[in-house]
Write a protein that holds these residues in place. Structure first.
Motif, PDB file in Angstrom:
ATOM      1  N   THR A  44       1.127  -1.519   0.267  1.00 63.16           N
ATOM      2  CA  THR A  44      -0.157   0.135  -0.182  1.00 63.16           C
ATOM      3  C   THR A  44       0.786   1.023   0.435  1.00 63.16           C
ATOM      4  OG1 THR A  44      -1.703  -1.250   0.765  1.00 63.16           O
ATOM      5  CG2 THR A  44      -1.724   1.499   1.280  1.00 63.16           C
ATOM      6  N   ALA A  45       1.508   1.366   0.912  1.00 66.85           N
ATOM      7  CA  ALA A  45       2.932   2.421   1.122  1.00 66.85           C
ATOM      8  C   ALA A  45       3.573   2.483  -1.005  1.00 66.85           C
ATOM      9  CB  ALA A  45       3.462   1.902   2.261  1.00 66.85           C
ATOM     10  N   LEU A  46       3.832   1.660  -0.920  1.00 68.19           N
ATOM     11  CA  LEU A  46       4.955   1.982  -2.082  1.00 68.19           C
ATOM     12  C   LEU A  46       3.993   2.036  -3.113  1.00 68.19           C
ATOM     13  CD1 LEU A  46       7.254   0.846  -3.723  1.00 68.19           C
ATOM     14  CD2 LEU A  46       6.510  -1.601  -4.010  1.00 68.19           C
ATOM     15  N   PHE A  47       2.851   1.426  -3.269  1.00 68.25           N
ATOM     16  CA  PHE A  47       2.324   2.287  -4.952  1.00 68.25           C
ATOM     17  C   PHE A  47       1.264   3.829  -4.443  1.00 68.25           C
ATOM     18  CE2 PHE A  47       2.041  -1.756  -6.199  1.00 68.25           C
ATOM     19  CZ  PHE A  47       1.394  -2.143  -6.934  1.00 68.25           C
ATOM     20  N   ALA A  48       1.405   4.083  -2.799  1.00 62.34           N
ATOM     21  CA  ALA A  48       1.014   5.160  -2.395  1.00 62.34           C
ATOM     22  C   ALA A  48       2.951   5.866  -2.822  1.00 62.34           C
ATOM     23  CB  ALA A  48       0.586   5.807  -1.285  1.00 62.34           C
ATOM     24  N   GLN A  49       3.356   5.776  -3.160  1.00 63.30           N
ATOM     25  CA  GLN A  49       5.132   6.662  -3.382  1.00 63.30           C
ATOM     26  C   GLN A  49       5.624   6.268  -4.678  1.00 63.30           C
ATOM     27  OE1 GLN A  49       7.141   7.565  -0.929  1.00 63.30           O
ATOM     28  NE2 GLN A  49       9.209   8.236  -2.634  1.00 63.30           N
ATOM     29  N   LEU A  50       4.613   5.575  -5.496  1.00 60.62           N
ATOM     30  CA  LEU A  50       4.697   5.189  -6.719  1.00 60.62           C
ATOM     31  C   LEU A  50       3.982   6.558  -7.024  1.00 60.62           C
ATOM     32  CD1 LEU A  50       5.616   1.751  -7.050  1.00 60.62           C
ATOM     33  CD2 LEU A  50       7.419   3.600  -7.610  1.00 60.62           C
ATOM     34  N   GLY A  51       2.788   7.606  -6.671  1.00 59.83           N
ATOM     35  CA  GLY A  51       1.380   7.737  -6.751  1.00 59.83           C
ATOM     36  C   GLY A  51       0.300   6.842  -8.325  1.00 59.83           C
ATOM     37  N   LEU A  52       0.168   5.789  -7.234  1.00 59.98           N
ATOM     38  CA  LEU A  52      -0.431   4.781  -8.668  1.00 59.98           C
ATOM     39  C   LEU A  52      -1.644   4.084  -6.755  1.00 59.98           C
ATOM     40  CD1 LEU A  52       2.217   2.055  -9.467  1.00 59.98           C
ATOM     41  CD2 LEU A  52       0.756   4.215 -10.961  1.00 59.98           C
ATOM     42  N   ASN A 104      -4.043   2.777  -4.409  1.00 55.64           N
ATOM     43  CA  ASN A 104      -3.202   1.858  -3.456  1.00 55.64           C
ATOM     44  C   ASN A 104      -4.540   1.174  -2.530  1.00 55.64           C
ATOM     45  OD1 ASN A 104      -3.733   4.646  -2.577  1.00 55.64           O
ATOM     46  ND2 ASN A 104      -1.550   4.227  -0.625  1.00 55.64           N
ATOM     47  N   SER A 105      -5.167   1.190  -2.749  1.00 53.83           N
ATOM     48  CA  SER A 105      -6.133   0.501  -2.270  1.00 53.83           C
ATOM     49  C   SER A 105      -6.087  -1.005  -2.390  1.00 53.83           C
ATOM     50  CB  SER A 105      -8.009   0.478  -3.421  1.00 53.83           C
ATOM     51  OG  SER A 105      -8.165  -0.588  -3.640  1.00 53.83           O
ATOM     52  N   GLU A 106      -6.237  -2.518  -1.710  1.00 57.86           N
ATOM     53  CA  GLU A 106      -5.742  -3.342  -1.954  1.00 57.86           C
ATOM     54  C   GLU A 106      -6.417  -4.518  -3.337  1.00 57.86           C
ATOM     55  OE1 GLU A 106      -6.670  -5.913   1.130  1.00 57.86           O
ATOM     56  OE2 GLU A 106      -5.813  -4.991   2.634  1.00 57.86           O
ATOM     57  N   GLU A 107      -7.399  -3.789  -3.458  1.00 56.81           N
ATOM     58  CA  GLU A 107      -8.283  -3.920  -4.354  1.00 56.81           C
ATOM     59  C   GLU A 107      -7.404  -3.714  -5.709  1.00 56.81           C
ATOM     60  OE1 GLU A 107     -10.285  -2.361  -2.428  1.00 56.81           O
ATOM     61  OE2 GLU A 107     -10.896  -4.276  -1.836  1.00 56.81           O
ATOM     62  N   ILE A 144      -4.877  -2.454  -6.101  1.00 55.31           N
ATOM     63  CA  ILE A 144      -2.597  -3.953  -6.614  1.00 55.31           C
ATOM     64  C   ILE A 144      -3.457  -4.568  -6.835  1.00 55.31           C
ATOM     65  CG2 ILE A 144      -1.222  -4.629  -4.504  1.00 55.31           C
ATOM     66  CD1 ILE A 144      -2.274  -2.111  -2.797  1.00 55.31           C
ATOM     67  N   GLU A 145      -4.547  -5.164  -6.227  1.00 62.14           N
ATOM     68  CA  GLU A 145      -4.137  -6.679  -7.081  1.00 62.14           C
ATOM     69  C   GLU A 145      -4.467  -6.467  -8.171  1.00 62.14           C
ATOM     70  OE1 GLU A 145      -3.729  -9.494  -5.839  1.00 62.14           O
ATOM     71  OE2 GLU A 145      -3.253  -8.235  -4.145  1.00 62.14           O
ATOM     72  N   ARG A 146      -5.757  -5.558  -8.880  1.00 60.14           N
ATOM     73  CA  ARG A 146      -6.037  -5.567 -10.535  1.00 60.14           C
ATOM     74  C   ARG A 146      -4.771  -4.580 -10.645  1.00 60.14           C
ATOM     75  NH1 ARG A 146      -9.343  -1.164 -10.075  1.00 60.14           N
ATOM     76  NH2 ARG A 146     -10.539  -2.534  -8.966  1.00 60.14           N
ATOM     77  N   PHE A 147      -3.917  -3.848 -10.951  1.00 59.01           N
ATOM     78  CA  PHE A 147      -2.418  -3.631 -11.131  1.00 59.01           C
ATOM     79  C   PHE A 147      -1.146  -5.020 -11.266  1.00 59.01           C
ATOM     80  CE2 PHE A 147       1.658  -3.115 -11.392  1.00 59.01           C
ATOM     81  CZ  PHE A 147       1.911  -1.253 -12.067  1.00 59.01           C
ATOM     82  N   ILE A 148      -1.753  -5.638 -10.487  1.00 59.40           N
ATOM     83  CA  ILE A 148      -1.196  -6.696 -10.431  1.00 59.40           C
ATOM     84  C   ILE A 148      -0.846  -7.837 -11.037  1.00 59.40           C
ATOM     85  CG2 ILE A 148       0.129  -8.589  -8.826  1.00 59.40           C
ATOM     86  CD1 ILE A 148       0.532  -6.984  -6.718  1.00 59.40           C
ATOM     87  N   ASP A 149      -2.151  -8.321 -11.415  1.00 57.53           N
ATOM     88  CA  ASP A 149      -3.379  -9.095 -12.277  1.00 57.53           C
ATOM     89  C   ASP A 149      -3.376  -9.124 -13.638  1.00 57.53           C
ATOM     90  OD1 ASP A 149      -3.772 -10.757 -10.054  1.00 57.53           O
ATOM     91  OD2 ASP A 149      -6.118  -9.616 -10.339  1.00 57.53           O
TER      92      ASP A 149
END
Length: 77
Positions: free
Chosen positions: A9-17, A19-22, A24-29
């Motif tokens: 969550t913190a990494l995605f926020a740092q990357l400006g993406l 960052n909710s769990e859903e 993040i999972e969508r991005f990874i998928d």
């Protein structure tokens, strides 16, 4: 001293993406096809600043390195 929690969550926020769990999972998928020979920071879906952050996190073995490694592994599974 940086005492923030370094998790996805913190990494995605740092990357400006998003960052909710859903999100993040969508991005990874949607980016799970990262090739074995391609380094994480060189993936086409990052912008220049994101790529630089990921590269520096690993090269400098920063506090972010462990969670960046976890993201890398998840994008390759």
């Amino acid at each position: 001293m940086d005492t923030s929690t370094h998790n996805l969550t913190a990494l995605f926020a740092q990357l400006g993406l998003p960052n909710s769990e859903e999100e993040i999972e969508r991005f990874i998928d949607s980016h799970r096809d990262l090739g074995r020979s391609e380094s994480l920071d060189e993936a086409s879906f990052w912008n220049a600043a994101q790529s630089a952050f990921l590269r520096e996190a690993i090269q400098e073995d920063s506090d972010w390195a462990e969670i960046v490694d976890q993201l890398d592994a998840r994008l390759r599974s």
